[in-house]
Design a protein around this motif. Structure first.
Motif, PDB file in Angstrom:
ATOM      1  N   LEU A  24       4.061 -10.834   2.253  1.00  0.00           N
ATOM      2  CA  LEU A  24       4.823  -9.871   1.453  1.00  0.00           C
ATOM      3  C   LEU A  24       5.699  -8.956   2.309  1.00  0.00           C
ATOM      4  CD1 LEU A  24       2.323  -8.842  -1.359  1.00  0.00           C
ATOM      5  CD2 LEU A  24       4.283 -10.379  -1.507  1.00  0.00           C
ATOM      6  N   THR A  25       5.337  -8.745   3.563  1.00  0.00           N
ATOM      7  CA  THR A  25       6.191  -7.910   4.410  1.00  0.00           C
ATOM      8  C   THR A  25       7.561  -8.541   4.623  1.00  0.00           C
ATOM      9  OG1 THR A  25       5.309  -8.873   6.445  1.00  0.00           O
ATOM     10  CG2 THR A  25       4.287  -6.852   5.662  1.00  0.00           C
ATOM     11  N   TYR A  36      11.066   4.869  -2.073  1.00  0.00           N
ATOM     12  CA  TYR A  36      10.136   3.752  -1.946  1.00  0.00           C
ATOM     13  C   TYR A  36      10.744   2.542  -1.251  1.00  0.00           C
ATOM     14  CZ  TYR A  36       7.168   6.426  -5.041  1.00  0.00           C
ATOM     15  OH  TYR A  36       6.388   7.408  -5.574  1.00  0.00           O
ATOM     16  N   CYS A  37      11.868   2.731  -0.651  1.00  0.00           N
ATOM     17  CA  CYS A  37      12.515   1.673   0.127  1.00  0.00           C
ATOM     18  C   CYS A  37      12.724   2.235   1.536  1.00  0.00           C
ATOM     19  CB  CYS A  37      13.843   1.292  -0.523  1.00  0.00           C
ATOM     20  SG  CYS A  37      14.627  -0.104   0.269  1.00  0.00           S
ATOM     21  N   HIS A  46      12.174  -2.102   3.474  1.00  0.00           N
ATOM     22  CA  HIS A  46      11.010  -2.714   2.842  1.00  0.00           C
ATOM     23  C   HIS A  46      10.590  -1.914   1.616  1.00  0.00           C
ATOM     24  CE1 HIS A  46      10.087  -5.598   6.086  1.00  0.00           C
ATOM     25  NE2 HIS A  46      10.659  -4.684   6.844  1.00  0.00           N
ATOM     26  N   ASP A  47      10.195  -2.632   0.572  1.00  0.00           N
ATOM     27  CA  ASP A  47       9.742  -2.037  -0.675  1.00  0.00           C
ATOM     28  C   ASP A  47       8.271  -1.659  -0.547  1.00  0.00           C
ATOM     29  OD1 ASP A  47       9.209  -1.327  -3.273  1.00  0.00           O
ATOM     30  OD2 ASP A  47       9.289  -3.362  -4.061  1.00  0.00           O
ATOM     31  N   VAL A  48       7.988  -0.371  -0.320  1.00  0.00           N
ATOM     32  CA  VAL A  48       6.607   0.068  -0.135  1.00  0.00           C
ATOM     33  C   VAL A  48       5.924   0.382  -1.466  1.00  0.00           C
ATOM     34  CG1 VAL A  48       6.925   0.892   2.221  1.00  0.00           C
ATOM     35  CG2 VAL A  48       7.327   2.451   0.319  1.00  0.00           C
ATOM     36  N   LEU A  49       6.674   0.577  -2.529  1.00  0.00           N
ATOM     37  CA  LEU A  49       6.083   0.868  -3.832  1.00  0.00           C
ATOM     38  C   LEU A  49       5.199  -0.288  -4.292  1.00  0.00           C
ATOM     39  CD1 LEU A  49       5.775   2.612  -6.362  1.00  0.00           C
ATOM     40  CD2 LEU A  49       7.815   1.504  -7.268  1.00  0.00           C
ATOM     41  N   THR A  50       5.655  -1.504  -4.099  1.00  0.00           N
ATOM     42  CA  THR A  50       4.867  -2.668  -4.507  1.00  0.00           C
ATOM     43  C   THR A  50       3.553  -2.728  -3.732  1.00  0.00           C
ATOM     44  OG1 THR A  50       6.899  -3.847  -5.013  1.00  0.00           O
ATOM     45  CG2 THR A  50       4.915  -5.166  -4.797  1.00  0.00           C
ATOM     46  N   PHE A  51       3.594  -2.429  -2.433  1.00  0.00           N
ATOM     47  CA  PHE A  51       2.364  -2.393  -1.642  1.00  0.00           C
ATOM     48  C   PHE A  51       1.417  -1.322  -2.165  1.00  0.00           C
ATOM     49  CE2 PHE A  51       4.850  -4.470   1.800  1.00  0.00           C
ATOM     50  CZ  PHE A  51       3.996  -5.525   2.017  1.00  0.00           C
ATOM     51  N   GLU A  52       1.953  -0.154  -2.482  1.00  0.00           N
ATOM     52  CA  GLU A  52       1.117   0.926  -2.999  1.00  0.00           C
ATOM     53  C   GLU A  52       0.463   0.538  -4.318  1.00  0.00           C
ATOM     54  OE1 GLU A  52       3.660   4.339  -3.205  1.00  0.00           O
ATOM     55  OE2 GLU A  52       3.961   4.382  -1.042  1.00  0.00           O
TER      56      GLU A  52
END
Length: 87
Positions: A24-25, A36-37, A46-52
């Motif tokens: 996913l990274t 969140y980007c 990178h989209d960190v919202l999806t990881f959260e």
């Protein structure tokens, strides 16, 4: 109790989550910087919202799974006790 099965489950889940996180990274990229980007050291956004969200959902599933396993274990203990008292 099945200690080997529990250990195998932990190893499988840990490996699978690590592999998913690694892939996913590279897949969860975005195009403009925002809250969140986030720009990483590699220069990509990178989209960190999806990881959260994945971490939060996984945590909820873990709690629900623990509560369910605890209820099943309690029922099995009660059934075992009832069988022993009947004999």
């Amino acid at each position: 109790e099945e200690k080997e099965g529990a250990f195998a489950n932990i190893i499988l889940q840990n490996g699978l989550s690590g592999a998913i996180g690694y892939v996913l990274t590279f897949r969860l990229l975005c195009h403009e910087e925002s809250k969140y980007c986030v720009k990483f050291n590699d220069g990509l956004l990178h989209d960190v919202l999806t990881f959260e969200l994945l971490v939060c959902v996984s945590g909820v599933f873990a709690i629900v799974g623990y509560l369910r396993a605890s209820a099943i274990h309690k029922d099995e203990q009660e059934n075992r006790t009832n069988l022993l008292t009947q004999n």
